[in-house]
Design a protein around this motif. Structure first.
Motif, short mmCIF file in Angstrom:
data_model
loop_
_atom_site.label_atom_id
_atom_site.label_comp_id
_atom_site.label_asym_id
_atom_site.label_seq_id
_atom_site.Cartn_x
_atom_site.Cartn_y
_atom_site.Cartn_z
N GLN A 197 -5.09 13.83 -55.73
CA GLN A 197 -3.82 14.42 -55.31
C GLN A 197 -3.76 15.94 -55.46
O GLN A 197 -2.68 16.52 -55.48
CB GLN A 197 -2.66 13.76 -56.02
N ALA A 198 -4.92 16.60 -55.52
CA ALA A 198 -4.98 18.06 -55.54
C ALA A 198 -5.94 18.52 -54.44
O ALA A 198 -7.07 18.03 -54.35
CB ALA A 198 -5.47 18.57 -56.90
N ILE A 199 -5.48 19.44 -53.60
CA ILE A 199 -6.32 19.97 -52.52
C ILE A 199 -7.53 20.67 -53.12
O ILE A 199 -7.40 21.46 -54.06
CB ILE A 199 -5.52 20.96 -51.64
N VAL A 200 -8.70 20.37 -52.58
CA VAL A 200 -9.93 21.02 -53.03
C VAL A 200 -10.60 21.69 -51.85
O VAL A 200 -10.50 21.25 -50.71
CB VAL A 200 -10.92 20.02 -53.69
N ARG A 201 -11.26 22.77 -52.12
CA ARG A 201 -12.04 23.49 -51.12
C ARG A 201 -13.51 23.30 -51.47
O ARG A 201 -13.89 23.41 -52.62
CB ARG A 201 -11.72 24.99 -51.15
N GLY A 202 -14.31 22.99 -50.49
CA GLY A 202 -15.73 22.81 -50.75
C GLY A 202 -16.02 21.44 -51.34
O GLY A 202 -15.26 20.49 -51.19
N ASP A 203 -17.13 21.36 -52.07
CA ASP A 203 -17.58 20.09 -52.62
C ASP A 203 -17.05 19.89 -54.03
O ASP A 203 -16.71 20.86 -54.73
CB ASP A 203 -19.11 20.05 -52.62
N ALA A 204 -16.98 18.66 -54.47
CA ALA A 204 -16.60 18.31 -55.83
C ALA A 204 -17.19 16.96 -56.16
O ALA A 204 -17.35 16.11 -55.28
CB ALA A 204 -15.08 18.28 -55.97
N ALA A 205 -17.54 16.76 -57.42
CA ALA A 205 -18.08 15.48 -57.87
C ALA A 205 -16.98 14.43 -57.92
O ALA A 205 -15.82 14.74 -58.20
CB ALA A 205 -18.71 15.64 -59.25
N LEU A 206 -17.37 13.19 -57.65
CA LEU A 206 -16.43 12.07 -57.72
C LEU A 206 -16.79 11.22 -58.93
O LEU A 206 -17.96 11.00 -59.21
CB LEU A 206 -16.51 11.22 -56.45
N GLY A 207 -15.77 10.77 -59.62
CA GLY A 207 -15.98 9.88 -60.75
C GLY A 207 -15.47 8.49 -60.42
O GLY A 207 -14.90 8.25 -59.35
N ALA A 208 -15.67 7.59 -61.35
CA ALA A 208 -15.17 6.22 -61.18
C ALA A 208 -13.65 6.29 -61.05
O ALA A 208 -12.97 6.92 -61.84
CB ALA A 208 -15.57 5.37 -62.36
N GLY A 209 -13.14 5.67 -60.02
CA GLY A 209 -11.70 5.65 -59.83
C GLY A 209 -11.12 6.87 -59.15
O GLY A 209 -9.90 7.01 -59.07
N SER A 210 -11.95 7.78 -58.65
CA SER A 210 -11.44 8.95 -57.93
C SER A 210 -10.71 8.51 -56.67
O SER A 210 -11.06 7.50 -56.06
CB SER A 210 -12.57 9.89 -57.52
N GLU A 211 -9.71 9.28 -56.29
CA GLU A 211 -9.01 9.05 -55.03
C GLU A 211 -9.25 10.26 -54.14
O GLU A 211 -8.97 11.39 -54.55
CB GLU A 211 -7.51 8.88 -55.26
N VAL A 212 -9.79 10.02 -52.95
CA VAL A 212 -10.08 11.09 -52.00
C VAL A 212 -9.26 10.84 -50.75
O VAL A 212 -9.36 9.77 -50.14
CB VAL A 212 -11.58 11.15 -51.64
N ALA A 213 -8.46 11.82 -50.37
CA ALA A 213 -7.64 11.70 -49.16
C ALA A 213 -8.06 12.78 -48.17
O ALA A 213 -8.18 13.95 -48.54
CB ALA A 213 -6.16 11.84 -49.50
N PHE A 214 -8.28 12.36 -46.94
CA PHE A 214 -8.56 13.30 -45.85
C PHE A 214 -7.26 13.47 -45.07
O PHE A 214 -6.69 12.50 -44.58
CB PHE A 214 -9.68 12.78 -44.96
N LEU A 215 -6.83 14.72 -44.95
CA LEU A 215 -5.54 15.04 -44.37
C LEU A 215 -5.73 15.84 -43.08
O LEU A 215 -6.36 16.91 -43.10
CB LEU A 215 -4.71 15.87 -45.35
N PRO A 216 -5.19 15.37 -41.96
CA PRO A 216 -5.31 16.12 -40.72
C PRO A 216 -4.44 17.37 -40.77
O PRO A 216 -3.55 17.48 -41.64
CB PRO A 216 -4.79 15.14 -39.66
N PRO A 217 -4.69 18.31 -39.87
CA PRO A 217 -3.83 19.50 -39.83
C PRO A 217 -2.36 19.09 -39.64
O PRO A 217 -2.07 18.15 -38.92
CB PRO A 217 -4.33 20.27 -38.60
#
Length: 79
Positions: free
Chosen positions: A55-75
């Motif tokens: 639930q926090a916008i990230v720029r670039g790459d970031a590591a994912l852990g167990a239970g991470s939530e990744v959301a792709f948001l259109p413009p």
């Protein structure tokens, strides 16, 4: 495993809104999703698509852990 969410047009293109995916990073996740669906790959590569990790916008790459939530948001549009 990461919980992956697609919003708006991205979910329409992919034909799904939520799924669990095993991936070590956002870059690897994007590559995995792009390799599965050429139309989704094109949509994810468009300018303005943002990624939120836990639930926090990230720029670039970031590591994912167990239970991470990744959301792709259109413009966003509107006024």
């Amino acid at each position: 495993m990461a919980r992956v969410l697609l919003f708006g047009r991205l979910s329409d293109i992919a034909g799904w809104r939520e799924r669990e995916v095993e991936s070590a990073s956002i870059a690897a996740l994007r590559a995995l999703l792009s390799g599965e669906d050429a139309d989704l790959a094109e949509a994810l590569a468009r300018p303005g698509v943002q990624v939120a990790l836990d639930q926090a916008i990230v720029r670039g790459d970031a590591a994912l852990g167990a239970g991470s939530e990744v959301a792709f948001l259109p413009p966003m549009s509107g006024g």
